[in-house]
Enzyme design. Structure first.
Site, PDB file in Angstrom:
ATOM      1  N   CYS A  76       0.838  -1.203   0.000  1.00 42.07           N
ATOM      2  CA  CYS A  76       0.000   0.000   0.000  1.00 42.07           C
ATOM      3  C   CYS A  76       0.872   1.251   0.000  1.00 42.07           C
ATOM      4  CB  CYS A  76      -0.896   0.018   1.235  1.00 42.07           C
ATOM      5  SG  CYS A  76      -2.310  -1.070   1.116  1.00 42.07           S
ATOM      6  N   HIS A  77       0.386   2.270  -0.697  1.00 35.82           N
ATOM      7  CA  HIS A  77       1.080   3.558  -0.733  1.00 35.82           C
ATOM      8  C   HIS A  77       0.741   4.358   0.527  1.00 35.82           C
ATOM      9  CE1 HIS A  77       0.865   2.426  -4.994  1.00 35.82           C
ATOM     10  NE2 HIS A  77       1.965   3.141  -5.137  1.00 35.82           N
ATOM     11  N   MET A 113      -8.315  -0.088   0.879  1.00 35.83           N
ATOM     12  CA  MET A 113      -7.601  -0.788   1.949  1.00 35.83           C
ATOM     13  C   MET A 113      -7.633   0.007   3.248  1.00 35.83           C
ATOM     14  SD  MET A 113      -7.057  -3.584   0.562  1.00 35.83           S
ATOM     15  CE  MET A 113      -6.427  -4.256   2.089  1.00 35.83           C
ATOM     16  N   ASP A 128     -10.841  -6.401  21.903  1.00 36.52           N
ATOM     17  CA  ASP A 128      -9.798  -6.232  22.915  1.00 36.52           C
ATOM     18  C   ASP A 128     -10.358  -5.660  24.212  1.00 36.52           C
ATOM     19  OD1 ASP A 128      -7.065  -6.108  23.942  1.00 36.52           O
ATOM     20  OD2 ASP A 128      -7.261  -3.943  23.680  1.00 36.52           O
TER      21      ASP A 128
END
EC number: 4.6.1.17
Length: 161
Positions: A76-77, A113, A128
């Site tokens: 990914c960029h 993304m 969590d």
């Protein structure tokens, strides 16, 4: 079917060169779900979790995740995001939390993304924070809802999916 853009002719993974692409407004939305017992969901909604506001923490985690996607997913960029929004909604009829992320920028590559990572990490944060109360929560599905901008055009999930 489209060609895999991250694989070169020799079959090697590489980062796509986007330098020649035009800058356009890009936007993507994704969703994720966390299913849990009704008591766990009520604890979150009623603000009775001893660790604090679960939704606020998950929202911040999702925003941070979108901004750091390029560090987590190798090809990914790094992107200059102009907007990241995380919405969390309790769905008591399904004993779950629905998370929807929105990412936007003006740039040369899409933000799918980033939206998927944001929704996923927000879901992981809920898990969590609540795992001491319930370990068998289920995360998923996680999916892209829509994307716009760029050469590949727009995409939107069928309303019946």
């Amino acid at each position: 079917m489209s060609q895999l853009t991250h694989i070169n002719a020799a079959g090697e993974a590489h980062m796509v060169d986007v330098s020649a692409k035009a800058e356009t407004v890009r936007e993507a939305r994704a969703e994720a779900f966390v299913t849990m017992r009704s008591e766990t969901l009520a604890m979150i909604v009623d603000g009775k979790h001893h660790k604090g506001d679960v939704f606020a923490t998950a929202r911040i985690a999702g925003i941070q995740a979108a901004k750091r996607t390029w560090e987590l997913i190798p090809l990914c960029h790094p992107l200059l995001l102009s907007k990241v929004e995380i919405q969390l909604q309790a769905e008591p009829e399904y004993n779950r939390v629905r998370i929807e992320s929105l990412c936007r920028l003006t740039g040369k590559t899409g933000v799918e993304m980033e939206a998927l990572t944001a929704a996923s990490v927000a879901a992981l944060t809920i898990y969590d924070m609540c795992k001491a109360v319930q370990k068998d929560m289920v995360i998923g599905p996680v999916r892209l809802l829509a994307k716009s901008g760029g050469k590949s055009g727009d995409f939107k999930v069928d309303a019946h999916d």
